[in-house]
Design an enzyme around this catalytic site. Sequence first.
Site, PDB file in Angstrom:
ATOM      1  N   CYS A 159       4.821   4.444  -1.456  1.00 49.44           N
ATOM      2  CA  CYS A 159       4.012   5.360  -2.084  1.00 49.44           C
ATOM      3  C   CYS A 159       3.115   4.481  -2.788  1.00 49.44           C
ATOM      4  O   CYS A 159       1.587   4.854  -2.933  1.00 49.44           O
ATOM      5  CB  CYS A 159       4.980   6.071  -3.701  1.00 49.44           C
ATOM      6  N   CYS A 162      -0.586   4.547  -1.265  1.00 48.84           N
ATOM      7  CA  CYS A 162      -1.359   5.789  -0.901  1.00 48.84           C
ATOM      8  C   CYS A 162      -1.917   5.504  -2.537  1.00 48.84           C
ATOM      9  O   CYS A 162      -2.771   5.769  -3.017  1.00 48.84           O
ATOM     10  CB  CYS A 162      -0.921   6.763  -0.729  1.00 48.84           C
ATOM     11  N   HIS A 163      -0.753   5.944  -3.970  1.00 46.65           N
ATOM     12  CA  HIS A 163      -1.234   5.529  -4.738  1.00 46.65           C
ATOM     13  C   HIS A 163      -1.174   4.286  -5.812  1.00 46.65           C
ATOM     14  O   HIS A 163      -1.592   4.120  -7.319  1.00 46.65           O
ATOM     15  CB  HIS A 163       0.017   6.147  -5.617  1.00 46.65           C
ATOM     16  N   MET A 212      -0.152  15.048   1.571  1.00 50.06           N
ATOM     17  CA  MET A 212       1.774  14.151   1.038  1.00 50.06           C
ATOM     18  C   MET A 212       2.369  14.587   1.862  1.00 50.06           C
ATOM     19  O   MET A 212       2.546  16.035   2.066  1.00 50.06           O
ATOM     20  CB  MET A 212       0.952  14.690  -0.571  1.00 50.06           C
ATOM     21  N   HIS A 452     -11.441   1.586   3.911  1.00 51.13           N
ATOM     22  CA  HIS A 452      -9.644   1.788   4.406  1.00 51.13           C
ATOM     23  C   HIS A 452     -10.254   1.645   6.274  1.00 51.13           C
ATOM     24  O   HIS A 452      -9.770   0.277   6.647  1.00 51.13           O
ATOM     25  CB  HIS A 452      -9.264   3.610   4.860  1.00 51.13           C
ATOM     26  N   HIS A 500     -10.120   9.114   9.596  1.00 52.30           N
ATOM     27  CA  HIS A 500      -8.791   8.325   9.895  1.00 52.30           C
ATOM     28  C   HIS A 500      -9.220   7.546  11.021  1.00 52.30           C
ATOM     29  O   HIS A 500      -8.863   8.566  11.699  1.00 52.30           O
ATOM     30  CB  HIS A 500      -7.375   8.671   9.236  1.00 52.30           C
TER      31      HIS A 500
HETATM   32 FE1  DHE Z   1      -1.894   2.142   8.389  1.00 52.74          FE
HETATM   33  C1  DHE Z   1      -3.864   0.060  10.254  1.00 52.74           C
HETATM   34  C2  DHE Z   1      -3.273   0.900   5.682  1.00 52.74           C
HETATM   35  C3  DHE Z   1      -0.441   3.884   6.611  1.00 52.74           C
HETATM   36  C4  DHE Z   1      -0.606   2.716  11.176  1.00 52.74           C
HETATM   37  N1  DHE Z   1      -3.494   0.687   7.830  1.00 52.74           N
HETATM   38  C5  DHE Z   1      -4.433   0.399   9.245  1.00 52.74           C
HETATM   39  C6  DHE Z   1      -5.203  -0.712   7.777  1.00 52.74           C
HETATM   40  C7  DHE Z   1      -5.865  -0.369   6.814  1.00 52.74           C
HETATM   41  C8  DHE Z   1      -3.835   0.017   6.870  1.00 52.74           C
HETATM   42  C9  DHE Z   1      -5.682  -0.802   5.803  1.00 52.74           C
HETATM   43  C10 DHE Z   1      -6.445  -1.830   8.605  1.00 52.74           C
HETATM   44  C11 DHE Z   1      -6.350  -2.695   9.060  1.00 52.74           C
HETATM   45  C12 DHE Z   1      -7.185  -3.466   9.596  1.00 52.74           C
HETATM   46  O1  DHE Z   1      -7.514  -2.929  10.245  1.00 52.74           O
HETATM   47  O2  DHE Z   1      -7.315  -4.737   9.234  1.00 52.74           O
HETATM   48  N2  DHE Z   1      -1.869   2.810   6.668  1.00 52.74           N
HETATM   49  C13 DHE Z   1      -2.720   2.013   5.850  1.00 52.74           C
HETATM   50  C14 DHE Z   1      -2.353   2.217   4.061  1.00 52.74           C
HETATM   51  O3  DHE Z   1      -2.868   1.639   3.207  1.00 52.74           O
HETATM   52  C15 DHE Z   1      -1.361   3.583   4.453  1.00 52.74           C
HETATM   53  C16 DHE Z   1      -2.165   5.112   3.955  1.00 52.74           C
HETATM   54  C17 DHE Z   1       0.039   3.880   3.521  1.00 52.74           C
HETATM   55  C18 DHE Z   1       0.924   2.210   2.871  1.00 52.74           C
HETATM   56  O4  DHE Z   1       1.569   2.665   2.284  1.00 52.74           O
HETATM   57  O5  DHE Z   1       0.420   1.439   4.281  1.00 52.74           O
HETATM   58  C19 DHE Z   1      -1.189   4.010   5.409  1.00 52.74           C
HETATM   59  N3  DHE Z   1      -0.633   3.168   8.392  1.00 52.74           N
HETATM   60  C20 DHE Z   1       0.073   4.123   7.841  1.00 52.74           C
HETATM   61  C21 DHE Z   1       0.654   4.686   8.824  1.00 52.74           C
HETATM   62  O6  DHE Z   1       2.018   5.450   8.392  1.00 52.74           O
HETATM   63  C22 DHE Z   1       1.401   4.367   9.617  1.00 52.74           C
HETATM   64  C23 DHE Z   1       1.028   5.771  10.945  1.00 52.74           C
HETATM   65  C24 DHE Z   1       2.589   3.559  10.465  1.00 52.74           C
HETATM   66  C25 DHE Z   1       2.831   2.399   9.605  1.00 52.74           C
HETATM   67  O7  DHE Z   1       3.316   1.553  10.335  1.00 52.74           O
HETATM   68  O8  DHE Z   1       3.168   2.747   8.194  1.00 52.74           O
HETATM   69  C26 DHE Z   1      -0.134   3.224   9.786  1.00 52.74           C
HETATM   70  N4  DHE Z   1      -2.643   1.567   9.957  1.00 52.74           N
HETATM   71  C27 DHE Z   1      -1.831   2.334  11.321  1.00 52.74           C
HETATM   72  C28 DHE Z   1      -1.925   1.555  12.197  1.00 52.74           C
HETATM   73  C29 DHE Z   1      -3.156   1.101  12.237  1.00 52.74           C
HETATM   74  C30 DHE Z   1      -3.338   1.227  11.255  1.00 52.74           C
HETATM   75  C31 DHE Z   1      -0.974   1.625  14.141  1.00 52.74           C
HETATM   76  C32 DHE Z   1      -3.432  -0.086  13.352  1.00 52.74           C
HETATM   77  C33 DHE Z   1      -4.765   0.913  14.354  1.00 52.74           C
HETATM   78  C34 DHE Z   1      -6.066  -0.093  15.365  1.00 52.74           C
HETATM   79  O9  DHE Z   1      -5.773   1.118  16.730  1.00 52.74           O
HETATM   80  O10 DHE Z   1      -5.891  -0.706  14.448  1.00 52.74           O
END
Ligand code: DHE
Length: 660
Positions: A159, A162-163, A212, A452, A500
């Site tokens: 959680c 996002c929260h 959600m 983000h 996103h």
């Molecule tokens: Fe991510 C990138 C934050 C959920 C997979 N994710 C990012 C970035 C941030 C972020 C800040 C950019 C980083 C950078 O470029 O420096 N992500 C968050 C969250 O806060 C969020 C919403 C909730 C959490 O608790 O993490 C979240 N993200 C997810 C997922 O549910 C995903 C699908 C699976 C997982 O790993 O949790 C996911 N996020 C990714 C991936 C990237 C990413 C694969 C990089 C993408 C890319 O091609 O560079």
Amino acid sequence: MKKTRFVFGSLLLALTSIMLNACGGPINANSGKTQAKVPASAGKQIFDSQCIACHNLGTGDKQSGPDLMGSTKRQKREWISAWIKNPAPMLESDAYAKALLKKYNNIPMPALGLDDQQVKDVVDYLVWVDETNGGKIAEFVPLTDAEFAKAKDVYFDRCSGCHGAKRWGATGPSLLPNSHIVKAKEIPGGGTKTTGTEGLEAILWNGTALGMPPWGKMGILSKSEINLMAKYIQMTPPEVPKFPIEQMKSEWKLTVPVEKRPSKDQTNGRYKDYVGIILRDAGKVAIFDAKSKKKLAIIDTGFAVHILRVSHSGRYFYSIGRDGKVTLIDLWYKTPKMVAEGRTCWDARSIDSSKAPGYEDKYAIIGCYTPNQYTIMDGETLEPISVTSIADSKDYATGNPLPEIRVASIVASDKEPFWVVNLKESGWVYLVDYTNPKAPKETRLKAENFLHDGGWARVPGKDELRYFLVAANAKNQVCVVDVVKKTVMQPCIPTGQVPHPGRGANFVHPKYGSVWATTHISSDFISLIGVDPEGHPEHAWKVVDSIKTKSPGSLFVKSHPKSNNVWFDMPLSSKEGVSGQAGVYDISTGKIEYIQVSPEQITHFEYNVDGTEVWISGWKEGAIYVYDDKSRKLIKKIKGSWSRTPTGKFNVTNTAKDIY
Ligand code: DHE
């Protein structure tokens, strides 16, 4: 801390209004007892219009049919569904149905002509009635210390992304017990206690239309965990402990000193086409050779690694775990090897290395969610050099202090020695100059709240990597950082709901010239933003086109300069089968083909170095699918017992050079 559970994104976009409306309005407090809201309102409507004439709920057998309170305890869900759908054949063959007919004076249950979804809605409603004793809920009982400690871990895993750790909300709404947040101000009333345990449970179980995830339905949280979380978020959030540099130093391990590593590349250049795959639930990273598609190594990393980035030279992979653990992997060995690891915080999402001339591979930076800080480390050893708190960053628009400001995406400028560091809640972009990494200097630029993820715009043959586009996701905008002028263009660009992009996708559109594309979580289209102010000034920094897709719920989009395609996923789609499909947009014709990659969710794309093959992750099946980009045919399905959730994939050259 090694954990194996997984999340498909705590992409919790439920707004407070959703919490109040989707579940039937606020609970009325009534001397300790409260009236719960109805989670399955569609089912209630059908029940009230079609069933109520013959059935009661909790007032006894007063009508022609039985009182249905307790029905889901007496019979299995499948039986009740089949019965509602078509009672006639069951009256012929099923002993229980025959007994019912007899008991209720041989008045048969009529077929109601409901479709499968409507039957499901009614059964959901009957389940809810039984679970809440007809909507009467018990007085709130706080968690014990042990329960609270367990709930704290679940909250962190599912959680807090996002929260927020302090529960003031960001991408999702605030989750404070007795207040809610409007424009970064705490307003008394309307908090989680107003929604109550049953209402919160319903949201946690069913998810909401705005993103959600349905944790219960997805099988990720059990009923007891959902009950635990519903209670936990009605209690005061715990304090977040510090993570000082002394602790980072004590957790830092240099497994192989630089002088003991290979002095030259032992792979004959093959490492440049390696792909690092995050094995999310396993807390590991797999490294494959994209050419041979052979697995080269599986390396232990942090819990639920979020991203990999590559050093400027391409020699090192950096991984960052959600638990703040950073791992350095040297790709010059015949078999890639972990050479250093460390930890800089409790919760992190971003990492990058230094890429400016004279500083290649020299430093690395980690952006933390919790505590609110960034750390600079030595790029080849990960030795912590300095930590900088961003907790004093005030809201960019109002100047109000905020209880929580997290570091979201970070990218390195390849022109000058600074990183672009995006602060989520406060909406500032800091350009962090690392020429003196012990005391980094910040140039602070105003952008928009809830920054983000994002990527560089690319205009073929021009001054590349000048404009960084970052999603202000909860504001439905994309902001453009110009690293040459050191400004953020104002205003930011309105897009669809909750953009996103991952890092987005760059391509040359036949009509609009160079564009950068973002997918959305809550809109069913891809926004194309013109990014060539010299070649196509009339289209620059506007949404020039919206490509309609099958469904909202997209997370990632990808292209390659040598490809004519743009691939996108829809893993959060609630439409049958769509979460397992990839959309392929043909740049020349503008047509989209949908490919059923897997029956289960698929996500994230990466090309090989030649831009001819696309790697896709399949969840639950735990597979990687490699497609031929041109023919769009499956070349290989790679499946190991290594992970149920292979997630982000990062080709060495494409990542080092920001090709997407
Ligand atoms: Fe991510 C990138 C934050 C959920 C997979 N994710 C990012 C970035 C941030 C972020 C800040 C950019 C980083 C950078 O470029 O420096 N992500 C968050 C969250 O806060 C969020 C919403 C909730 C959490 O608790 O993490 C979240 N993200 C997810 C997922 O549910 C995903 C699908 C699976 C997982 O790993 O949790 C996911 N996020 C990714 C991936 C990237 C990413 C694969 C990089 C993408 C890319 O091609 O560079």
